[in-house]
Write a protein that holds these residues in place. Structure first.
Motif, PDB file in Angstrom:
ATOM      1  N   ILE A 509    -110.169  23.305  82.480  1.00 47.25           N
ATOM      2  CA  ILE A 509    -109.709  23.277  83.867  1.00 47.25           C
ATOM      3  C   ILE A 509    -109.876  21.854  84.393  1.00 47.25           C
ATOM      4  N   PRO A 510    -108.808  21.224  84.831  1.00 43.92           N
ATOM      5  CA  PRO A 510    -108.935  19.861  85.370  1.00 43.92           C
ATOM      6  C   PRO A 510    -109.770  19.854  86.642  1.00 43.92           C
ATOM      7  N   SER A 511    -110.536  18.814  86.800  1.00 47.31           N
ATOM      8  CA  SER A 511    -111.396  18.711  87.975  1.00 47.31           C
ATOM      9  C   SER A 511    -110.552  18.501  89.234  1.00 47.31           C
ATOM     10  N   ASP A 512    -110.771  19.348  90.225  1.00 48.65           N
ATOM     11  CA  ASP A 512    -110.039  19.269  91.489  1.00 48.65           C
ATOM     12  C   ASP A 512    -110.910  18.520  92.504  1.00 48.65           C
ATOM     13  N   ARG A 513    -110.559  17.288  92.788  1.00 46.48           N
ATOM     14  CA  ARG A 513    -111.351  16.475  93.712  1.00 46.48           C
ATOM     15  C   ARG A 513    -110.684  16.356  95.082  1.00 46.48           C
ATOM     16  N   THR A 514    -109.832  17.321  95.409  1.00 42.17           N
ATOM     17  CA  THR A 514    -109.191  17.319  96.721  1.00 42.17           C
ATOM     18  C   THR A 514    -110.245  17.489  97.817  1.00 42.17           C
ATOM     19  N   PRO A 515    -110.255  16.641  98.836  1.00 37.15           N
ATOM     20  CA  PRO A 515    -111.279  16.738  99.904  1.00 37.15           C
ATOM     21  C   PRO A 515    -110.925  17.835 100.919  1.00 37.15           C
ATOM     22  N   TYR A 516    -111.085  19.098 100.491  1.00 32.51           N
ATOM     23  CA  TYR A 516    -110.774  20.195 101.401  1.00 32.51           C
ATOM     24  C   TYR A 516    -111.701  20.153 102.617  1.00 32.51           C
ATOM     25  N   ILE A 517    -111.154  20.544 103.759  1.00 32.31           N
ATOM     26  CA  ILE A 517    -111.967  20.677 104.977  1.00 32.31           C
ATOM     27  C   ILE A 517    -112.260  22.159 105.164  1.00 32.31           C
ATOM     28  N   LEU A 518    -113.523  22.504 105.072  1.00 30.93           N
ATOM     29  CA  LEU A 518    -113.917  23.900 105.177  1.00 30.93           C
ATOM     30  C   LEU A 518    -114.443  24.188 106.578  1.00 30.93           C
ATOM     31  N   THR A 519    -114.425  25.450 106.930  1.00 27.63           N
ATOM     32  CA  THR A 519    -115.024  25.864 108.200  1.00 27.63           C
ATOM     33  C   THR A 519    -116.538  25.750 108.093  1.00 27.63           C
ATOM     34  N   PRO A 520    -117.226  25.647 109.197  1.00 27.30           N
ATOM     35  CA  PRO A 520    -118.688  25.466 109.144  1.00 27.30           C
ATOM     36  C   PRO A 520    -119.406  26.546 108.347  1.00 27.30           C
ATOM     37  N   ILE A 521    -118.938  27.793 108.439  1.00 36.54           N
ATOM     38  CA  ILE A 521    -119.635  28.878 107.745  1.00 36.54           C
ATOM     39  C   ILE A 521    -119.574  28.699 106.233  1.00 36.54           C
ATOM     40  N   LEU A 522    -118.423  28.216 105.729  1.00 37.48           N
ATOM     41  CA  LEU A 522    -118.291  27.974 104.295  1.00 37.48           C
ATOM     42  C   LEU A 522    -119.042  26.713 103.880  1.00 37.48           C
ATOM     43  N   THR A 523    -119.010  25.717 104.751  1.00 34.72           N
ATOM     44  CA  THR A 523    -119.724  24.473 104.436  1.00 34.72           C
ATOM     45  C   THR A 523    -121.218  24.718 104.301  1.00 34.72           C
ATOM     46  N   LYS A 587     -99.117  25.674 113.900  1.00 30.26           N
ATOM     47  CA  LYS A 587     -98.005  25.091 113.179  1.00 30.26           C
ATOM     48  C   LYS A 587     -98.415  24.757 111.740  1.00 30.26           C
ATOM     49  N   TYR A 588     -97.414  24.644 110.908  1.00 30.21           N
ATOM     50  CA  TYR A 588     -97.653  24.303 109.506  1.00 30.21           C
ATOM     51  C   TYR A 588     -98.439  23.002 109.385  1.00 30.21           C
ATOM     52  N   GLU A 589     -98.049  21.986 110.135  1.00 33.06           N
ATOM     53  CA  GLU A 589     -98.731  20.696 110.077  1.00 33.06           C
ATOM     54  C   GLU A 589    -100.162  20.808 110.570  1.00 33.06           C
ATOM     55  N   ASP A 590    -100.391  21.686 111.575  1.00 33.12           N
ATOM     56  CA  ASP A 590    -101.753  21.871 112.077  1.00 33.12           C
ATOM     57  C   ASP A 590    -102.647  22.455 110.985  1.00 33.12           C
ATOM     58  N   ILE A 591    -102.128  23.446 110.255  1.00 32.39           N
ATOM     59  CA  ILE A 591    -102.914  24.066 109.178  1.00 32.39           C
ATOM     60  C   ILE A 591    -103.179  23.051 108.074  1.00 32.39           C
ATOM     61  N   LYS A 592    -102.168  22.258 107.748  1.00 36.84           N
ATOM     62  CA  LYS A 592    -102.328  21.263 106.700  1.00 36.84           C
ATOM     63  C   LYS A 592    -103.375  20.229 107.083  1.00 36.84           C
ATOM     64  N   THR A 593    -103.338  19.790 108.333  1.00 38.63           N
ATOM     65  CA  THR A 593    -104.306  18.788 108.796  1.00 38.63           C
ATOM     66  C   THR A 593    -105.713  19.357 108.857  1.00 38.63           C
ATOM     67  N   ALA A 594    -105.818  20.627 109.273  1.00 34.98           N
ATOM     68  CA  ALA A 594    -107.138  21.237 109.453  1.00 34.98           C
ATOM     69  C   ALA A 594    -107.813  21.568 108.130  1.00 34.98           C
ATOM     70  N   THR A 595    -107.036  21.773 107.069  1.00 32.05           N
ATOM     71  CA  THR A 595    -107.626  22.191 105.793  1.00 32.05           C
ATOM     72  C   THR A 595    -107.535  21.128 104.708  1.00 32.05           C
ATOM     73  N   GLN A 596    -106.547  20.209 104.805  1.00 32.95           N
ATOM     74  CA  GLN A 596    -106.293  19.200 103.776  1.00 32.95           C
ATOM     75  C   GLN A 596    -105.919  19.831 102.426  1.00 32.95           C
ATOM     76  N   ILE A 597    -105.352  21.022 102.489  1.00 30.45           N
ATOM     77  CA  ILE A 597    -104.865  21.664 101.261  1.00 30.45           C
ATOM     78  C   ILE A 597    -103.558  20.979 100.862  1.00 30.45           C
ATOM     79  N   PRO A 598    -103.399  20.597  99.602  1.00 32.32           N
ATOM     80  CA  PRO A 598    -102.141  19.956  99.171  1.00 32.32           C
ATOM     81  C   PRO A 598    -100.943  20.840  99.487  1.00 32.32           C
TER      82      PRO A 598
END
Length: 758
Positions: A509-523, A587-598
């Motif tokens: 499995i390739p290492s996924d180094r994407t800097p996801y932004i998690l909610t405080p509870i998950l962090t 909005k789609y862009e809001d979700i993308k910005t809030a999570t940083q999911i590719p």
């Protein structure tokens, strides 16, 4: 005077017997019915037998009277004894032309009539033949019988002519099964005829004639007889016919070789029928991209996501291809065991043909791995241990024919990783049993990383048990419920976290180094585990692979509450809607910005949540595809019949064209490294080798993993010469090993997968 007088009396008696009994019994040349013709010939044979019996009886009486003369006078006179003289006189007066010619002709005619299927009196034939066997002729120091001199050559010649014509006639009028039955019957009849009516010494010669006339010229024609050839016998499980064929062919010098070639051709034809163009091949040829699929595509409606037709068809073809190959192998193995007595030559031909079938399918390593994956995930449910063993044995049987075992290893590692991480293995014993079989086939090096994956799973289980014990020792801290996600507190943790820690060198499995932004509870949950783990293991680095995790979350809608099973990234998206009021949008862009999911991953997960069967989110405007200008809201009106709902994102289980190219590139890179390591290992041991010797030795050692190309080996040798591992000798045809020391430093990277229950 007495001796001459007795000889004269014997001669007169023999002439009388020939004139009165034998010559009148000669068969006429008039055409008659076979039965009447047989009676005429039998009459002559009986007369010959009667004359011999009369002569033998008379000679016994005369010999008794003249014992003194035989003992004394004949030796002094240098003449044969009276008994020997009587035999010579019988040969001179009875076994003479044309009498002997008629006797031989009658015997041949009677044999022909009997071979044509008419009932004849073979006892008379037996008596006549016995007379000819008893009449011994002196040929210098050796003796031979009249049978051997006059009758047997004629019988063999007539038999050759008869069965040469018989073979052509049977081939034109009979199918292969019937042809073989008649040949077998003929062999038995001739053997019985030789033992009962002719001489035992004639039986082997008759058998060779039948083999040379009925079988040897028609071996290929028998196997290719239209409507009844080898393929039909195998398909219809005609083991008796196949056993008869093998038994007959094995007595012909070239018979087994012809069968071997026919079996290989039969298997090749079957293999060619299995090689068809799949939708995935078409997609790869035109360079198209696979559509992103989502789970739960049942049910209608405008919001239904587009199902990946290419993927499902490819998967079905992959499974069917392996099943068809196994079915053909089962057919041939059954024939080999039941009919061919596990003949080594036939078995090797069958194996060579199957190796060719497997090598002709370029995606065979992937297909075999998919077949194992499908069976170990759900196909073995409810089966006994013996049935599980049979499935694994059959799969390994096909695996043996793979020449690119390293490609299979890459696919198998990926499928095994998904089964272990997602908990989809039906039986841990079955998994380890399969691993043991691969280890037997390919050695420890082949399964070392696979065993490491199992070890990581066991270690992760122990680690999580220790982590929960650690949490239990902490003071309880209550957390208030959220708006619509009910989170159950676990001591000082808001969620029930389960982590799988993986050694990066073991897992494909390739290492996924994407800097996801998690909610405080998950962090907080992630940091809590990191602190615990790093306190127990110093010098290690953890990387969260959130794209491979999953989560259970309880969601409250207007009508009822559902337990949703989603991916970890889908949970990250859902948690964004905790603070969104009813009727509001993200909005789609809001979700993308809030999570940083590719973006590709984000679109797939939004599709699974808003466009599939279970639409826990609403997409505005409605549609099957996710666009960057779409908006999403929480679907408070959602309802479903089930309490527990799995919302999955279906990834293509059969590789797309681009993925296959990437896999092939990785395999080629690994092969380069393996080839270089093999060259260095060999040269380090031998110090000096010629070019051809080195090529052959490298090919031999790498054959268990893949079939190396000599040109690629040569390129690797050139590369090692440039890096001064080897040097070319002055003769330009050999190499020397250069001693060098390489210092390598490595660090262990531990990757972990998180699954949580909220």
């Amino acid at each position: 005077m007495l001796y001459d007088g007795v000889v004269g009396l014997i001669s007169q008696n023999l002439d009388r017997l020939a004139t009165e009994h034998i010559i009148p019994a000669f068969p006429s040349n008039i055409d008659k019915e076979p039965v009447q013709l047989a009676q005429d010939n039998i009459k002559l044979m009986k007369e010959v037998e009667m004359v011999w019996a009369d002569h033998s009886s008379n000679m016994d009486k005369i010999g008794s009277i003249l014992k003194y003369m035989d003992r004394v006078l004949t030796k002094e006179a240098g003449v044969p004894s009276i008994l020997e003289k009587g035999r010579d006189l019988f040969l001179k007066h009875i076994i003479r032309p044309p009498i002997i010619d008629h006797i031989v002709s009658s015997i041949l005619k009677l044999l022909r009539i009997d071979r044509d299927g008419y009932i004849t009196d073979l006892f008379a034939l037996q008596g006549c033949v016995q007379v000819l066997l008893n009449l011994q002729l002196s040929d210098g120091a050796e003796y031979t019988s009249v049978y051997k001199r006059d009758l047997e050559p004629s019988i063999l010649r007539e038999t050759t002519e008869f069965y040469a014509a018989e073979g052509v006639r049977l081939l034109q009028t009979c199918g292969a099964s019937e042809f073989l039955c008649k040949v077998e019957t003929r062999l038995k009849e001739e053997d019985t005829r030789a033992h009962q009516s002719l001489s035992l010494t004639t039986a082997p010669a008759l058998k060779r004639i039948l083999q040379d006339t009925l079988l040897a010229p028609h071996l290929s024609d028998i196997l290719r007889k239209e409507g009844s050839w080898l393929d039909v016998m195998i398909d219809l499980d005609k083991f008796e016919d196949l056993s008869r064929m093998y038994s007959l062919f094995s007595h012909v010098p070239t018979g087994v070789r012809v069968m071997r070639r026919a079996l290989k051709d039969s298997i090749a034809r079957r293999g060619a029928e299995l090689i068809t163009l799949t939708p995935g091949d078409v997609e790869a040829a035109v360079g198209g991209e696979d559509e992103v699929g989502v789970g739960g595509t049942k049910g209608g409606g405008k919001g239904k996501a587009r199902a990946p037709a290419v993927t499902s068809q490819d998967l079905s073809f992959a499974l069917k291809w392996v099943e068809d190959v196994l079915a053909v192998k089962d057919k041939l193995d059954a024939a080999l065991n039941e009919s061919f007595a596990r003949d080594r030559e036939l078995e090797s031909g069958i194996n060579e043909a199957f190796e060719l079938i497997v090598s002709q399918q370029p995606r065979a390593p992937e297909f075999i791995s998919l077949f194992i994956d499908e069976n170990l995930k759900k196909g073995l449910k409810g089966k006994t241990d013996q049935e599980v063993e049979n499935v694994l044995e059959k799969t390994v049987m096909v695996f043996r024919f793979l020449t690119e075992k390293d490609v299979f290893e890459r696919y198998y590692k990926g499928h095994l990783a998904k089964r272990l991480l997602h908990g989809r293995s039906v039986s841990d014993d079955a998994e380890r049993g399969m691993l043991a079989k691969l280890k037997v086939e390919c050695g420890y090096q082949f399964t070392q990383k696979l065993e490491g994956m199992f070890h990581d799973m066991k270690t992760s289980s122990d680690t999580m048990q220790a982590y929960k014990t650690h949490l239990a020792a902490l003071p309880v801290r209550n957390v208030p419920n959220t708006l619509w996600l009910s989170l159950t507190p676990l001591q000082s943790q808001e969620i029930d976290l389960s982590v799988t820690v993986m050694t990066s060198t073991f897992w494909p499995i390739p290492s996924d180094r994407t800097p996801y932004i998690l909610t405080p509870i998950l962090t907080r949950a992630c940091r809590s585990f990191e602190q615990f783990y790093l306190s127990r293991h110093s010098g290690r680095r953890l990387t969260w692979q959130l794209s491979l995790g999953h989560a259970d979350v309880r969601a409250t809608f207007k009508t009822r509450t559902h337990d949703l099973n989603v991916s970890t990234l889908a949970l990250v998206i859902l948690l964004l809607f905790e603070s969104v009021s009813d009727g509001d949008f993200l909005k789609y862009e809001d979700i993308k910005t809030a999570t940083q999911i590719p973006e590709p991953e984000l679109q797939r997960h939004l599709q699974s949540l808003a466009c599939a069967k279970y639409k826990v989110l609403r997409k505005h405007p409605p549609g099957r595809d996710v666009n960057v200008d779409d908006s999403f809201s929480f679907n408070t009106d959602f309802t479903a019949r089930l309490q527990k709902i799995k919302i999955s994102t279906v990834a293509a289980r059969v590789e797309s064209g681009e993925e296959r190219k990437e896999t092939q590139n990785r395999v080629e890179e690994e092969r380069r490294h393996q080839t270089e390591a093999c060259i260095v290992r060999i040269m380090k041991d031998r110090k000096h080798m010629t070019h051809n010797e080195l090529i052959n030795e490298v090919t031999l050692q790498l054959a268990s993993r893949f079939q190396p190309n000599p040109l690629n080996i040569k390129k690797r040798i050139e590369g090692l010469i440039e890096r001064e591992y080897l040097e070319r000798c002055e003769d330009r045809k050999s190499y020397n090993y250069l001693v060098c020391t390489v210092f390598v430093s490595s660090a262990t990277l531990v990757v972990l997968i998180a699954s949580s229950q909220a």
